[in-house]
Structures are given as structure tokens and as C-alpha cells.
Design a protein around this motif. Sequence first.
Motif, PDB file in Angstrom:
ATOM      1  N   LYS A 171      46.002 -14.370  13.185  1.00 27.92           N
ATOM      2  CA  LYS A 171      45.880 -12.936  12.922  1.00 27.92           C
ATOM      3  C   LYS A 171      44.411 -12.528  12.908  1.00 27.92           C
ATOM      4  N   GLY A 172      43.564 -13.342  12.255  1.00 20.19           N
ATOM      5  CA  GLY A 172      42.147 -13.030  12.220  1.00 20.19           C
ATOM      6  C   GLY A 172      41.533 -13.015  13.607  1.00 20.19           C
ATOM      7  N   LEU A 173      41.916 -13.976  14.465  1.00 23.24           N
ATOM      8  CA  LEU A 173      41.405 -14.020  15.831  1.00 23.24           C
ATOM      9  C   LEU A 173      41.863 -12.787  16.608  1.00 23.24           C
ATOM     10  N   ALA A 174      43.139 -12.429  16.472  1.00 22.62           N
ATOM     11  CA  ALA A 174      43.649 -11.264  17.192  1.00 22.62           C
ATOM     12  C   ALA A 174      42.934  -9.994  16.756  1.00 22.62           C
ATOM     13  N   GLU A 175      42.709  -9.862  15.459  1.00 20.05           N
ATOM     14  CA  GLU A 175      42.017  -8.672  14.954  1.00 20.05           C
ATOM     15  C   GLU A 175      40.570  -8.637  15.429  1.00 20.05           C
ATOM     16  N   ALA A 176      39.910  -9.802  15.452  1.00 18.09           N
ATOM     17  CA  ALA A 176      38.527  -9.848  15.920  1.00 18.09           C
ATOM     18  C   ALA A 176      38.447  -9.472  17.405  1.00 18.09           C
ATOM     19  N   ARG A 177      39.386  -9.979  18.194  1.00 21.33           N
ATOM     20  CA  ARG A 177      39.400  -9.639  19.622  1.00 21.33           C
ATOM     21  C   ARG A 177      39.680  -8.150  19.829  1.00 21.33           C
ATOM     22  N   ALA A 178      40.640  -7.628  19.071  1.00 25.28           N
ATOM     23  CA  ALA A 178      40.972  -6.216  19.212  1.00 25.28           C
ATOM     24  C   ALA A 178      39.790  -5.339  18.806  1.00 25.28           C
ATOM     25  N   ALA A 179      39.106  -5.747  17.728  1.00 25.13           N
ATOM     26  CA  ALA A 179      37.954  -4.967  17.272  1.00 25.13           C
ATOM     27  C   ALA A 179      36.838  -5.000  18.310  1.00 25.13           C
ATOM     28  N   LEU A 180      36.607  -6.178  18.905  1.00 30.17           N
ATOM     29  CA  LEU A 180      35.560  -6.296  19.910  1.00 30.17           C
ATOM     30  C   LEU A 180      35.907  -5.469  21.148  1.00 30.17           C
ATOM     31  N   GLU A 181      37.178  -5.531  21.560  1.00 31.57           N
ATOM     32  CA  GLU A 181      37.580  -4.758  22.737  1.00 31.57           C
ATOM     33  C   GLU A 181      37.430  -3.259  22.485  1.00 31.57           C
ATOM     34  N   ALA A 182      37.772  -2.839  21.270  1.00 30.71           N
ATOM     35  CA  ALA A 182      37.653  -1.417  20.947  1.00 30.71           C
ATOM     36  C   ALA A 182      36.201  -0.971  20.966  1.00 30.71           C
ATOM     37  N   VAL A 183      35.309  -1.828  20.461  1.00 31.14           N
ATOM     38  CA  VAL A 183      33.887  -1.473  20.439  1.00 31.14           C
ATOM     39  C   VAL A 183      33.293  -1.548  21.837  1.00 31.14           C
ATOM     40  N   GLN A 184      33.702  -2.569  22.606  1.00 29.80           N
ATOM     41  CA  GLN A 184      33.167  -2.717  23.963  1.00 29.80           C
ATOM     42  C   GLN A 184      33.507  -1.507  24.825  1.00 29.80           C
ATOM     43  N   ALA A 185      34.681  -0.904  24.594  1.00 31.54           N
ATOM     44  CA  ALA A 185      35.094   0.246  25.394  1.00 31.54           C
ATOM     45  C   ALA A 185      34.170   1.437  25.213  1.00 31.54           C
ATOM     46  N   GLN A 186      33.452   1.501  24.115  1.00 27.53           N
ATOM     47  CA  GLN A 186      32.549   2.624  23.866  1.00 27.53           C
ATOM     48  C   GLN A 186      31.103   2.143  23.648  1.00 27.53           C
TER      49      GLN A 186
END
Length: 550
Positions: A171-186
Motif C-alpha cells: 500500500k505504501g509503495l502504491a501510494e508513493a507511486r501515485a503521489a509521484l505520478e500526480a506531482v510529475q503530471a504538473q
Amino acid sequence: MLRALEIRDMLIIDRLDLAFQPGLNVLTGETGAGKSILLDSLGFVLGWRGRAELVRSGADQGEVTAVFELPSGHAAFDVLEEAGLPVCDELILRRVNTADGRKTGWINDRRVSGEVLRRLSETLVELHGQHDDRGLLDPKGHRAILDAFGVPQDMLDRTRDAWTNRAAARKGLAEARAALEAVQAQEDFLRHSVAELDKLAPQPGEEAELDTRRRMMQAAEKIREDIAQASTALGYDGAEGAMSGALRWLEGAADKAEGRLDAPIGALVRAMAELDEAARGVADCLDALEFDPNDLDTTEERLFALRGLARKHGVQPDDLADHAATLTRQLEALDAGAARIDTWERAVRDADAAYDKAAQALTAARKAAATRLDAAVASELAPLKMERAVFLTEIATSGAGPEGTDAVQFTVATNPGAPSGPLNKIASGGELSRFLLALKVCLSEQQGSGVTMIFDEIDRGVGGATANAVGRRLLALSEGGQVLVVTHSPQVAALGGHHWRVEKRVTGDMTTSTVIPLGANDREAEIARMLAGDTVTDEARAAARALLAG
């Protein structure tokens, strides 16, 4: 254990009060006398799903009450606490079924749902028989049965903990990846916005201050000319000069006015003091209104820049500084995101390895326990005249979960060389009963006490020495606990410590079922009937006495 069962207006029972005892309780009677109705009524008060129509014909409602006595530390206490119910050592369950189908249940006079009754029943009663799909015949419960028989609790706990840690790491890995993807998009927007905000460096309260200065400078151009004229009118060329001249003239004439000018002169002196104060205030105002026109342009430019950024980011101008800090943290998270993901990926690998190790150890323990259980059941099958049958606990790989990676199923082969299969599909009625009894005997020590075990015609299809072996094992199971047996076997009935006969009676057009407790003479007669049928002979009575004598 079950102490009492009271039934009112259920099917063909109008009123029945039973007081059960510890040990082996047997219920006998002719086929169709109503033995199954007793179990249906008990299942009803326990919340089990059964017959839809239970209320006796002509009655407004049916009612069943069951009284259980609980030893210290009984598993039912946890269910009661979870349901918010008082915990005590006597449990009174009552359930009513109206003629229109509505069902209402109570536990110790507290109203409860059928679901609470069902959960509680799992800690109070075990039902075993040829049609038992809630207990030993249900493959969904075989893994838990095997674990209870021979798997150390600490191994189960380690596997559950490893599963929890594994899930948390993933869960922590998935959240970290999702957070990074969200930040990378902007990312481009973040970097531009942070640079823009850093350059402007907005401060809380700055917008209001700039707005006040701007309005003052805009107003100064309009009012300064009037204030300057007022300053001139107050000065030496205006009021101050006239008043000074008047004061000199009056002071020159005062000596000859015999005091009549003292008051006017005093008033004039005071007026000149007030005039001087007014002139200084006007002069100060003029000084304040002096500004460089470039200051107005600079002030307006910064004010408009603050307001523009606030609109752009959807915040108030005073919140721009905090918003800038938030964007800066997001940018820092972007820069640190790759390192954070590397950390979580290592955590996932470590958690996977720990879980795999615990699950493999658990599988090995289950296989060892399965070997012991198979041997134990085999030793019980021989006295039950099934020495050629094979009981096998199969362990297959299934999806990973908190209980490991194993799927467990009890299988049997009734004859050497015959294919094995699920317990409830391969064995015949009599064989199935004996398999279940052998398995229950092997599991009884591991599964603890405090549960009433009910066996519904588990001896069907067996007789003679085999029936006696079934009875002996039922008697052993009842030691220190309580077993209820519905039986047609005289060998089993003779071993009971407490005996009831179920009878059907017809009065007029009304058929009712009743249960009669049997004394010594009545037991002999009932067992003789079971041996001989409709005509009880002296030989049958003698055989009954021999069975009762053991």
C-alpha cells in the motif's frame, strides 16, 4: 452447555419443556414422531436458516427459549461484548415467529438480530449428521479444523503479521507511486509557480497595506491644492498675520482701557495658540501628501501582481505565502520521489520474503499435522468397521492470504484402489456418519469444551458391534461436556446417561408431538421396542437389559 429448551406452538408441538443434563443425552422414537422438529426448533432459536413455516396451525405465534450455562472464558463472551450485550454465565435465548412470518429474537431480554444469534450459536452448538453442511462437511472450514488440530498458534500469528506487513508495504509503495505520478503530471506548473512566487515573495497583510497606500496617493492629487490654500489662509499672510496685528493694537491700547481689554487679549492669545496648532497639522498633512509619482506606479504594480497570483492559484492574497510553501513541499516531494519509491520497493521485497518464509513454514506444519490427523482418523475407523477405508487430508496451493497459501480439504476413499474424493460426495450415508464421528473424536481434545455437540442419526445404517463402537465414541465425546444424540440404534441409546422418548399423539383432529423423560423401566421398554419393533418379546426385553447393563 444446553440446560433447558422450551417450545411453544411450533409445528406439531404445542408445549414442551426439556431439561438437558451434562454427558450423553439420547432422544429416541419412531420415525415421524417429531425428533427433527426438536432440532428445527433449536436451530430456530439459534438463528439458523431452516423451514419457512414453523408456527403451529391455528396459533398466533410460535416461541422457543433455550438456556445455556457458560463456563469461565467461554468463546460466547467475545460475541456478547462485540454486540454490546451484558456478559454473564447464564445465557437465555428467546425467539418468536409470528403467523405472518415475522421473527424477533432476544438474548437475556435484550433484543438482537438473527445474525447475532447465528454468530453466538457457532460458540454454543455443533450439529453433525449426514446432511451437516455447516460443520465438518464444509470444505471452507477444513483448513481451520486442521490448524486447530495440530498447527502451533504462533506460526499462524507470524503468518498473519507477515501478511499485514506485506499489505502495508504494498500500500505504501502504491501510494508513493501515485503521489509521484500526480506531482510529475504538473511538474512544469510547479516549477514555474514556485519561481514566480519566490520572486514576488508575498507577505501576509501586504495586500491591505498596499491598497491603503494606493488610495492615499490617488486621493492626495485631488485634495492637496485645497489643503495648500487652507495652509496659506492660516499663515502669516492670512489669519495668523491679522490676529497678530490685532493683538499688537489691543496690547498698545490696553494701558488706557482700564482693564476692559484684558479678557479680549487673553482670548486672542488662546485663539492664536489653537491657530498655530491647526497650521502645524495642516502643514504635516501637506508633507504627508508629498510623494513621488513613481511610488504610485510601483505600489499599483505590486498590488495588481499579488491579486493576479491569488486569482491564478484560487487563494486569498494573504494566503499566498502559505500556498507558496505548499507548492515548494510538493516540488521537494517530486525531487525526493524516486528515492522514496526505492525505499518502498525494498520494503516490499523484504515483506514478501518474510511472508513467503512464514507461509512456507506454515505449509510444512500443516502437512505434518495432516499426516498425524490422517493416522488418528485411521485408528478410529478400524473399530467402526471401516479399516479398509482411507481418510486423506489434501493440501493444495491457493492464493496468498493472512492464513497462508494453502487450501485444505478432507477426502476419503471407501475401498482400497478406489479414487478418493470429497468427504460428502464419496461416502454413503452410514459411511459418512462414521467418518464424521471418527474425525470428531480426533478433533475433540484440540477444540476445547463448552460446546454442546448434537449428532442427528449419525448411526444410521450401522448396527451390532459397529453401532456399539459408535456409541462408545459418542460416550467418550460427552465426558466433561454435553452430547445430544438423535438415534434409532438401541446400542447407542443404551449408553446414554439421560434418555428421552419422542412420541406423536392424535387427539381428535389434532396431532401433537411430545417428549417424555425415561426412567430405568421405561428405558428398558424403549430399547426393547427399538430391538424388536411393534411386538416386544421377552427376548427383546432381555437383550435390552443386557445392553443397559453394558
